[in-house]
Design a protein around this motif. Sequence first.
Motif, PDB file in Angstrom:
ATOM      1  N   UNK A 145     -28.636  13.091 -10.910  1.00  0.00           N
ATOM      2  CA  UNK A 145     -28.971  13.926  -9.739  1.00  0.00           C
ATOM      3  C   UNK A 145     -29.727  12.806  -8.368  1.00  0.00           C
ATOM      4  N   UNK A 146     -31.064  13.232  -7.894  1.00  0.00           N
ATOM      5  CA  UNK A 146     -31.453  12.417  -6.808  1.00  0.00           C
ATOM      6  C   UNK A 146     -31.941  11.037  -7.439  1.00  0.00           C
ATOM      7  N   UNK A 147     -32.418  11.072  -8.625  1.00  0.00           N
ATOM      8  CA  UNK A 147     -33.240   9.767  -9.137  1.00  0.00           C
ATOM      9  C   UNK A 147     -31.833   8.620  -9.161  1.00  0.00           C
ATOM     10  N   UNK A 155     -30.440  13.901  -0.638  1.00  0.00           N
ATOM     11  CA  UNK A 155     -31.063  15.002   0.345  1.00  0.00           C
ATOM     12  C   UNK A 155     -31.550  14.491   1.478  1.00  0.00           C
ATOM     13  N   UNK A 169     -34.372  24.288   3.168  1.00  0.00           N
ATOM     14  CA  UNK A 169     -35.219  23.453   2.483  1.00  0.00           C
ATOM     15  C   UNK A 169     -36.502  24.169   1.676  1.00  0.00           C
ATOM     16  N   UNK A 172     -36.361  25.040  -1.596  1.00  0.00           N
ATOM     17  CA  UNK A 172     -36.027  24.066  -2.791  1.00  0.00           C
ATOM     18  C   UNK A 172     -37.055  24.121  -3.773  1.00  0.00           C
ATOM     19  N   UNK A 173     -38.200  23.967  -3.371  1.00  0.00           N
ATOM     20  CA  UNK A 173     -39.267  23.885  -4.385  1.00  0.00           C
ATOM     21  C   UNK A 173     -40.414  25.056  -4.139  1.00  0.00           C
ATOM     22  N   UNK A 174     -41.081  25.265  -5.349  1.00  0.00           N
ATOM     23  CA  UNK A 174     -42.212  26.478  -5.351  1.00  0.00           C
ATOM     24  C   UNK A 174     -43.412  25.624  -4.975  1.00  0.00           C
ATOM     25  N   UNK A 214     -46.200  23.279  -8.448  1.00  0.00           N
ATOM     26  CA  UNK A 214     -45.591  22.254  -9.141  1.00  0.00           C
ATOM     27  C   UNK A 214     -45.161  22.919 -10.632  1.00  0.00           C
ATOM     28  N   UNK A 233     -38.280  25.277 -10.222  1.00  0.00           N
ATOM     29  CA  UNK A 233     -37.758  24.808  -8.743  1.00  0.00           C
ATOM     30  C   UNK A 233     -36.363  25.154  -8.716  1.00  0.00           C
ATOM     31  N   UNK A 252     -34.435  23.968  -6.484  1.00  0.00           N
ATOM     32  CA  UNK A 252     -33.291  22.882  -6.231  1.00  0.00           C
ATOM     33  C   UNK A 252     -32.940  22.209  -7.633  1.00  0.00           C
ATOM     34  N   UNK A 253     -33.594  22.520  -8.621  1.00  0.00           N
ATOM     35  CA  UNK A 253     -33.195  21.805  -9.826  1.00  0.00           C
ATOM     36  C   UNK A 253     -31.771  22.578 -10.334  1.00  0.00           C
ATOM     37  N   UNK A 309     -32.329  21.245 -16.494  1.00  0.00           N
ATOM     38  CA  UNK A 309     -32.593  20.465 -17.654  1.00  0.00           C
ATOM     39  C   UNK A 309     -34.035  20.162 -17.910  1.00  0.00           C
ATOM     40  N   UNK A 310     -34.935  19.798 -16.906  1.00  0.00           N
ATOM     41  CA  UNK A 310     -36.466  19.600 -17.313  1.00  0.00           C
ATOM     42  C   UNK A 310     -36.937  20.812 -17.716  1.00  0.00           C
ATOM     43  N   UNK A 311     -36.783  21.962 -17.256  1.00  0.00           N
ATOM     44  CA  UNK A 311     -37.670  23.176 -17.825  1.00  0.00           C
ATOM     45  C   UNK A 311     -36.990  23.620 -18.972  1.00  0.00           C
TER      46      UNK A 311
END
Lengths: 521, 422
Positions: free
Chosen positions: B316-318, B324, B344, B347-349, B352, B358, B360-361, B397-399
Amino acid sequence: MQTQVLIIGAGVTGTGLARDLAMRGVDCVVVDKQDVNAGASGGNHGLLHSGARYIASDAAAAAECHAENRILKRIAPHCIEATGGLFVAVAGDDENYITDFADACRRCRVPVMAVEPKDALEMEPALSRRLIAAFAVDDATIDPFRLSLNNMAGARQAGGRLLRHHRVTGFEVHAGRIRHTRLRDEITGRDLFVAADVVVNAAGAWAGTVAGLAGAPLPMRCSKGTLLVTQSRLASRVINRLRRPTDGDILVPGGTVSVLGTTSARVADPDGVYPEIDEVDAIIAQGAAMIPELATSRYIRAFCGVRPLPGDGAAFADGDGDDRAASRGFLLMDHHRAPERLANFITITGGKLTTFRLMAEKTADLVCERLGVVAPCRTHCEPLPDATTERWTQPGLAPAEWWRRKAGGDLLLCECEIVPQSTVDQIVAGLGALGGRPNLNAVALRSRIGKGPCQGTFCSQRLAAYLYDRGHLAGDVGIEQLRLFLRERWRGQRPLLWDLPLAQAELLEAMHCGLFGLELD
Amino acid sequence: MNDERCDVVVIGAGLTGLAAALFAVRRGLDTVLVGRTGALGFASGLLDLLGVHPVGGHTPLEDPWQGITALRADQPQHPYALIDNPAIERALGTVLAFLAANGHPYITRPHRNQTVPTAVGTLKTTYALPCTMAPGAMALARRVPCLLVDFHGLKGYSARQIAATLAGVWPGLTPVRIAFPEAHGELLPERLARALDTVPAREKLVAAIGPHLGEAAAVGLPAVLGFYHSPAVVAELQQGLGVPVFEIPTMLPAVGGLRLRELFETALPAMGVRSLWQQWVDGARRLPDGRWRFSVAAPSGEQHFTARGAVLCSGRFFGKGLHADRHGIREPLFQLPVVQPPHRADWHHKDLLAPEGHPINRAGVAVDETFRPVDGRGRLVHDNLFAAGTLLAHQDWVRQKCGSGLAIATAYAAVRACAALI
C-alpha cells in the motif's frame, strides 16, 4: 478547599491572572477541565501582534497590541523570538488598502516602514515574485505554552495552585454570592467543593457556559480558526497578507517550522472541533498566493482553536458575517453590576494572546478592589521568571541540553524532536510541584514530544514505558493514556494525510492497531 | 544493455512478493523478484490469518477458519472470498513448511487462533506463532506465574508496564530489569538478537536471570532472542533456567520481521529465484506479443526483463504500491484503476480508533476471481497481470488482523492463476 480567588480556565489569561494576583499577595487556585492552554491559548499562531493587523477593524485593539508587544518583549524575552514582520501584497490585492495602510498604522501609533518589493524578496526569498508592496512591522513570535507554564510556576512560588482535569459543574449561590463552586475530577469522577471569596471566569470560549451555570447570561460567539504546521521553516519573519483579514493570510515562524493560518468559522459549541479538510485546502490555496512553496510543502500537523467573541454578534459582524471583523477587544464583566447581581463573580473573556497581560491586570485590579487588597500591578515591569521545569516547549532546547550533559544512559524517548528521559523527569517534577501527576498528554503538552514527523508513533509507547518504569503510571491506565495521546495527535494528522504522511499513518495503525490492538477493548 | 527473459516477474518484496516468488519457483516458473524488503522489518513475526470478524466487534475470533467462512458470506468482495479454505490452508502450509525447513518453525493450533501478550500489555490474537513466542501463549492460557525480564537501555519495552497492565487478567507476573550482558547505553533490538546468536552471551544471560527466577514457572523476554538461531537460543535459555522461556513482541521495527526478511533473502536465491533486492521496477511496457517488458534501475545500470506474466505485490502507501496526493489515490506503475472513496474527506475517521476502521484502508486494486486487476465495470485490465497482498481493495488487514494470511493466500492464488495462463 478554600482560597481567596478561584480562577476558572488555565489559558494565558487565567494563568497570567494567577501570577498577577500572587504578586499582589492574593491566594488563588486555577482549575481547568483539561490542562494548561487547552483552548484558544494553545490553538493559535503564537503571534505577538504589532497591532497592524487590526488597524482597519479595531483601532483601540491595534494600539493595545502595540503597547503590550513592547511590554512582553521586555518582561518575557525567553518566550519570544523578535522576528519582526512583513505585510505583503501581491498582484490583484486591494490597492486602496495598500495605499491607506501606512497612514492607518500611524493613526494607531503602530510603527511601520515601507520596504521595496525587491528588498522584501531578498529578506524573505520564499515570497511570491508577484509581490507589489511590503511594509515592515514589529511582529514577533511567542510560545504560549511556555508563557502560561511560566506564569503558573510564578503563581505557585507565591502559593498559587493548579487543578488540572477539574470541570466546573455548578455553583452554590446564596444571598447574591457564590458560596461554593462544585468541581468534578475528570479522572476519578469525584466531586470537590471550593469556597472562594471571588470567582473569576476565565474560561475563554467556554465563558458563556460557565456563566450560565451561575445563572448569569453571557452571550458569546465561538469562531473557530484552523492552522497548519509546515515541516520546515519557510520564512524568518512573520509574513502577513496586506489586505483585510481573511483565510490563510499569516505565516508565523516557530523554531524549525512555520505555522500557516487561519480560518474563521462560526461554531455553535467550542467542544468537539476538528481541523477540517476543506479548511486545510482553503488555507493552502490562500497561503500559496503569498508564499508559493506552501502549495507543495509537507505539512506535519493541523490544529484549531476557538476564539471567544463576547456578544451575540448582531452589532459586530460585517456584511459577510466574518467574525474576524468583530472587535478583538476584551470583555471584563462585573456580575455584581449585571442583572443577576452576583457580588463575587467576574468574567474576563475575548481579547487575544498579545493582550493577555493587560486583561489579567484589569481583572486583578477588579478582584483586589473586591477583596479590599491595596497592591499595584507589577507584571508590566517585573520580569517573568523562566522556570527550569517549564521551558521544554522551546524547539532545540532539549537536544542542546542533552548534548551538553552527554549523560550516559539518558535515552532519547522522542527521536524526532530529541527529547531525552531527563527532560521528562524535569517536567514530571514541575507537575509534582503543582500537586499534579503526569500522564502522556500532560508531558507532551509541556515538551516537544510527539510534535515531529512521526507524530507520536514511536515516542508514545517509549514514554508510556518510561513513566511505568519510574513509577508514575500504575495498573492498566497506560492503555487508555496511549489511546488518548494517539487520538490527540490524530486530530491534527488526519486532514494532512497524503503522500509520505499517509504512509507513516499506515505504520502508526499497523503498530498500534494491528499489533497492539488499541482499537479493541 | 542487459535484457533477460523469464516466465514471471514478481514486483514487490514484502511478505506477499516473497511468498509469490516461493510459490512461483515451486511451480517450476522461471522467476524474477524485484523489490525492497525493508517493509518486512516492520512486521512483528506473528502470522495473522483472521483475528477479527466482523470489524467493530470486540471479541477476537477463536476459530479463524470459521471466521473466514463467515467473512466470505458477509463481504463477497473481500479477497478471501475469492479463495476457498483448502487453498488458503495449502498456501499457509507451504510457507510454514518453508520457514521450518529454513530453521524458523512456527506453531499453529488446529482451527484455533492463539493469544500472546504484547509490549504495551494488550493481548494479541494471531494464528501462527514463531516457536520462540509459542510458550507465551501457553503460559497466558494457564495463567502461569511468570518472571518478565527487561533490560536497562531498551526503550519502549517495560516489563513493569506489561505486568501492571495485565495484572487484572494474569496475576503472578513479576517484572525484573537486568543489565544485558556486556552492553551499556542504548540497546538496539537487532544488536541484542545478533549477540545472542553466540553461545557465551546466552550463558551470561542465563546467569543474569537465574537469581531472579524465584517461584516463576516461565520467563518472558522481549523478542530479541537470537537472529539466525532464535529457536536454539530459546531452547538453550529454557535448559539453563529450567522453565519455559518465551518472547514477547516488541514495538516495530521488530526482530521478528527482520528474521523473516533475512531468511527469505537467503533462501529464495538458493531456490533459483533471480532476486533483485532493494531495487524497483520503474517502467512497465506491453510488447506487441503481449509479454511485459520491465525496466529496473540498478546501480550497475538499467536492467530489462521480458516476462510472460507479472504479479504485482507492491503493497500500500508504506510500500509505495499506492500513492496519494491531495486529490486522489493512484497505482503508480501500471496506472491500474484504484477503488477509493470519492473525496479525501472520506478517507479517515475523525477518531483514529474508530471501531469500523478507516475507509481508505479498503481502497486498493480490485481483481477478478483469477486475481487479475479489473476496472470499475469489472473489465479485465491486462490478461497476464495479477495482483496480490495488501494492495487489494475491499479488505482492512489492520482491523481484520489478516495481513499475513491475506499476503500468503492471495500470492498463492495469483501465482496459481498466472502459472495456469502461461
